[in-house]
Design an enzyme around this catalytic site. Sequence first.
Site, PDB file in Angstrom:
ATOM      1  N   GLY A  10      40.481  33.427  37.373  1.00 48.02           N
ATOM      2  CA  GLY A  10      40.584  34.419  36.555  1.00 48.02           C
ATOM      3  C   GLY A  10      42.038  34.931  36.705  1.00 48.02           C
ATOM      4  N   ALA A  11      43.043  34.060  36.895  1.00 51.56           N
ATOM      5  CA  ALA A  11      44.374  34.314  37.381  1.00 51.56           C
ATOM      6  C   ALA A  11      45.137  35.126  36.099  1.00 51.56           C
ATOM      7  CB  ALA A  11      45.159  33.358  37.770  1.00 51.56           C
ATOM      8  N   THR A  12      44.773  34.808  34.980  1.00 53.13           N
ATOM      9  CA  THR A  12      45.329  35.506  33.659  1.00 53.13           C
ATOM     10  C   THR A  12      44.705  36.649  33.170  1.00 53.13           C
ATOM     11  OG1 THR A  12      44.026  34.032  32.493  1.00 53.13           O
ATOM     12  CG2 THR A  12      46.368  33.370  32.982  1.00 53.13           C
ATOM     13  N   ASP A  14      42.762  40.462  33.260  1.00 51.23           N
ATOM     14  CA  ASP A  14      43.237  41.857  33.452  1.00 51.23           C
ATOM     15  C   ASP A  14      43.150  42.488  34.798  1.00 51.23           C
ATOM     16  OD1 ASP A  14      43.406  44.627  32.102  1.00 51.23           O
ATOM     17  OD2 ASP A  14      41.722  45.076  33.452  1.00 51.23           O
ATOM     18  N   ALA A  16      43.622  40.496  37.417  1.00 51.93           N
ATOM     19  CA  ALA A  16      44.715  39.923  38.136  1.00 51.93           C
ATOM     20  C   ALA A  16      46.064  40.416  37.798  1.00 51.93           C
ATOM     21  CB  ALA A  16      44.658  38.419  37.803  1.00 51.93           C
ATOM     22  N   VAL A  87      35.496  26.875  34.363  1.00 48.37           N
ATOM     23  CA  VAL A  87      34.603  26.814  35.735  1.00 48.37           C
ATOM     24  C   VAL A  87      33.313  26.187  35.564  1.00 48.37           C
ATOM     25  CG1 VAL A  87      36.074  28.787  36.628  1.00 48.37           C
ATOM     26  CG2 VAL A  87      33.944  29.208  35.072  1.00 48.37           C
ATOM     27  N   ASP A 178      34.642  46.121  47.230  1.00 53.68           N
ATOM     28  CA  ASP A 178      34.627  47.279  46.611  1.00 53.68           C
ATOM     29  C   ASP A 178      35.724  48.178  46.932  1.00 53.68           C
ATOM     30  OD1 ASP A 178      33.925  50.239  46.582  1.00 53.68           O
ATOM     31  OD2 ASP A 178      31.870  49.679  46.369  1.00 53.68           O
ATOM     32  N   HIS A 179      36.587  48.219  45.871  1.00 47.98           N
ATOM     33  CA  HIS A 179      37.865  48.587  45.924  1.00 47.98           C
ATOM     34  C   HIS A 179      38.128  50.096  46.603  1.00 47.98           C
ATOM     35  CE1 HIS A 179      37.825  50.453  42.138  1.00 47.98           C
ATOM     36  NE2 HIS A 179      38.736  51.195  42.290  1.00 47.98           N
ATOM     37  N   LYS A 183      40.702  51.902  49.908  1.00 44.35           N
ATOM     38  CA  LYS A 183      41.298  53.199  49.653  1.00 44.35           C
ATOM     39  C   LYS A 183      41.822  53.508  51.157  1.00 44.35           C
ATOM     40  CE  LYS A 183      39.878  54.369  45.056  1.00 44.35           C
ATOM     41  NZ  LYS A 183      40.895  54.171  44.281  1.00 44.35           N
ATOM     42  N   HIS A 241      30.597  52.261  44.483  1.00 42.62           N
ATOM     43  CA  HIS A 241      31.436  53.066  45.129  1.00 42.62           C
ATOM     44  C   HIS A 241      31.048  54.351  45.497  1.00 42.62           C
ATOM     45  CE1 HIS A 241      34.053  50.230  43.153  1.00 42.62           C
ATOM     46  NE2 HIS A 241      34.080  50.830  41.972  1.00 42.62           N
TER      47      HIS A 241
END
Length: 493
Positions: A10-12, A14, A16, A87, A178-179, A183, A241
């Site tokens: 998925g390197a192209t 959003d 990434a 994929v 989980d970004h 943080k 989150h």
Amino acid sequence: MDCSTFVLFGATGDLAKRKIIPALFELFLSQKLPTPFSIIGSSIIEYTDDVFHDHVKSSIDSFSHHSSSDPKMSDFLHLIRYCKVDVTKDLEYERLYSLIKAQETALHISENRLFYLSVAPQFFGVIVKKLQESKIVQTNGWKRLLIEKPFGHDVTSARDLNEKLSRVFDEEEIYRIDHYLGKPMVQNLETLEFANPVLQTLWNNEYIANVQITASEIVGVEKRAAYYEKAGAIRDMFQNHLLQLLMMFSMHFPNGFSAKNIRQEKRKVMEAVRPIKKEDVFKEVIRGQYGPGEINGEQVIGYKKEPGVDPSSTNDTFIAARLWIDDSLWKGVPFYIRTGKRMKEKSTRIVIEFKNTKYNKQTEPNLLEIGINPESEVSLQLNSRNPLKEGEIEPIHVDFTPEQRGIPEAYENILVDALEGDATFFAHWKEVELSWQLVQPILEAFEENLVPLHDYSSGSYGPKAAHILLEEDGFFWWSIDNKNEKEDIDKDG
Ligand SMILES: NC(=O)C1=CN([C@@H]2O[C@H](COP(=O)(O)OP(=O)(O)OC[C@H]3O[C@@H](n4cnc5c(N)ncnc54)[C@H](OP(=O)(O)O)[C@@H]3O)[C@@H](O)[C@H]2O)C=CC1
Ligand SMILES: O=C1O[C@H](COP(=O)(O)O)[C@@H](O)[C@H](O)[C@H]1O
């Protein structure tokens, strides 16, 4: 840090473009990537390396504070190759395998391979299966899987996905992103709590009256209606989150600060959260959907008018819930949790309201406010006499705002931790499963329309019902815009 290969599916896409590539460049500049290191970007369209490098440069120009004319850019690009892989197609994994091997040989890299799945979730299972069939995951070194959200859309699908991943990767090899856990202030929670005896002593039901966790956003659904219509605030933010914030905040002192021990304590929190029965959801959970309103002086449309949204959509863009953790530390303390789009402020914060003393009726409760986003900050509200106002008691604030410049972005922390093999700030499967178990009756109650859907105006603090939820217990939401004041609900929709 071991030398390794980083394969980005998925390197192209959003994510990434906006997060992963800028984070990799930042880490490269600050010499936090392993050496030697090989990055292989991959997606469905055939590109030459040069065209993909242009893509990388444009991502840096648009989404990082660096420029593609940075003198180090060509060294960075030297690490990066591109490989087209649809994929879903077996044969294409052979090309990927050949490129991985060729780079390992050319750059003298041991067979340590990290696979980052930044693709639509329907591909998670198939990629892992095909990585196994193509033998790419048979290495003499380590293999790791970094996987984006969402991890399933309900408890059954999450179990199904986990079962597929577990056929190929051990739990220790799976890094569920989980970004919020990346943080800096979230990573600081355990230190705040456990390295400060002053706070640790107070961190319990004897001293704390209630805890409020808010993640409010100004943005609306943006261009993500196709995804968001199926997710809603509950799947998009609450199940992952917000429950992760709850776990990080309320875990007990671990038996040592290893990933295993911390995750064990987080799991115990989820096991102690009182389940909400489907028929009781309406008493404990408020759902809302934004209508039109004003944000930063501009009129904005309501959710139902957003492009791609069903004009009769009953999707939730706001959720607030009252949760109870029935363990020795937290029994009797309500945790109020809310998130919403198109609210008044962008603010992720935890407010801890302490029980008041009997000293004087004028005193405000002590508040400890932990700001997570947009800024990392800690603020403590105390009571003090003001000699200029005839000794009147009024709240004062002790604020700490660390220097924000140079603080690593969440995705930088995530990448470094995964490359180092430190799983502390990733979601363990049991946490994910327990979160879905808690959320499942809420999903069902929403689907069966057992819970009213409240309108709220864009630019407000959310539906009034969310305020009534706290009033029932004699509390109110403390302001999300960092003034430690009661929210002005007159502005609500
Ligand atoms: N975007 C965000 O802000 C966030 C995203 N996520 C998660 O990250 C993941 C990626 O999201 P996002 O970047 O937004 O998605 P995008 O749709 O923007 O990107 C998907 C990527 O997958 C590629 N792709 C599509 N089909 C195939 C295929 N058959 N074979 C190989 N590659 C394929 C696309 O290639 P092409 O570009 O050529 O179509 C593109 O590179 C998702 O799981 C999402 O839930 C999580 C948090 C935030
Ligand atoms: O995962 C998501 O998070 C963002 C909010 O993240 P933040 O770091 O800006 O607080 C949210 O906008 C998005 O809908 C959701 O998918």
